[in-house]
Design an enzyme around this catalytic site. Sequence first.
Site, PDB file in Angstrom:
ATOM      1  CE  LYS A  54      -3.942  -2.339   2.076  1.00 48.73           C
ATOM      2  NZ  LYS A  54      -4.743  -2.675   3.276  1.00 48.73           N
ATOM      3  CD  GLN A  98      -3.680  -4.380   6.358  1.00 45.10           C
ATOM      4  OE1 GLN A  98      -3.730  -3.329   5.725  1.00 45.10           O
ATOM      5  NE2 GLN A  98      -4.200  -5.502   5.898  1.00 45.10           N
ATOM      6  CG  ASP A 121      -9.584   0.143   5.125  1.00 47.56           C
ATOM      7  OD1 ASP A 121      -9.470  -0.337   3.987  1.00 47.56           O
ATOM      8  OD2 ASP A 121      -8.798  -0.087   6.058  1.00 47.56           O
TER       9      ASP A 121
END
Length: 295
Positions: A54, A98, A121
């Site tokens: 990422k 994450q 997200d």
Amino acid sequence: MSAKIIDGQKISEEIQAELSKEIETLKNQYGITPGLAVVLVGENPASQVYVRMKNKACHKIGIYSEQHTMPADTKEADVLKKIDELNRDDRIHGILVQLPLPSHIDEQKVINSILPEKDVDGFHPVNMGKLLIGLDGFKPCTPYGVQKMLVHAGIPVSGAHVVVVGRSNIVGKPVANILLQKQENANATVTVCHSRTKNLAQLTTQADILIAAIGMPEMITADMVKEGAVVIDVGVNRVDDPSSGKGYRLVGDVKYDEVSKKCKAISPVPGGVGPMTITMLLYNTIQAAKNKAAV
Ligand code: GUN
């Protein structure tokens, strides 16, 4: 019949080339550099790989990114404190924590602490709620990537019977809702199956588009797929393989060799949905920066 391979890597490169241009414009015309903060708690090897990828993708297209790595025994309060700092940081337009988090940390509490306008997200209840209702908000990257992939591959979704196997908050539930909306590139008839579903194969064989998001290596076999269906494999599973240098190899949730002989189109693992997830994270981060500046 041999299936068309839906190349997520290639589609991602096309989308990222467009995003790069958009970032140039944001920088040159508005003086805005989109910024992403990635928070990683602990040492989950798969998470470490994802986070590295990422950051690399951000760097490549001109998004500012910073990584906040915290040890596995970090207290929940300290993770919340870090998010509070990032919520207040003007350089940061998007925050990504994450998952999974170590078991002593309440994942939902952490997600809830991210400002919805920085939740790139799309996991915050506000963004999930907007998705359900059909309002604009951040959509979770993997499901959003699946939709974009279908569009780019020229696969019509409207009126199709989409069968989703898996009901996670990260993939199953949001992908079902994205494709169900009364909106462009959606309007599907959606069935969601899961571990308690009876006669799973009876349902999956009815799918025009089968989305496998179970997290079980090669669980979807050819007998579970209709001849000529489109198969999207969201699974990324590490299986032991002493013959590979790393000691493992990645396989999807679909038994690729046999299913690809029967279906019309299939996304491979790796090189399918994975790159799309990263691309949609970049897309959402740019969107967050644009929303903040109202451009
Ligand atoms: N873990 C697995 N998939 C994801 C994702 O899309 N975002 C985050 N933050 N964690 C994940």
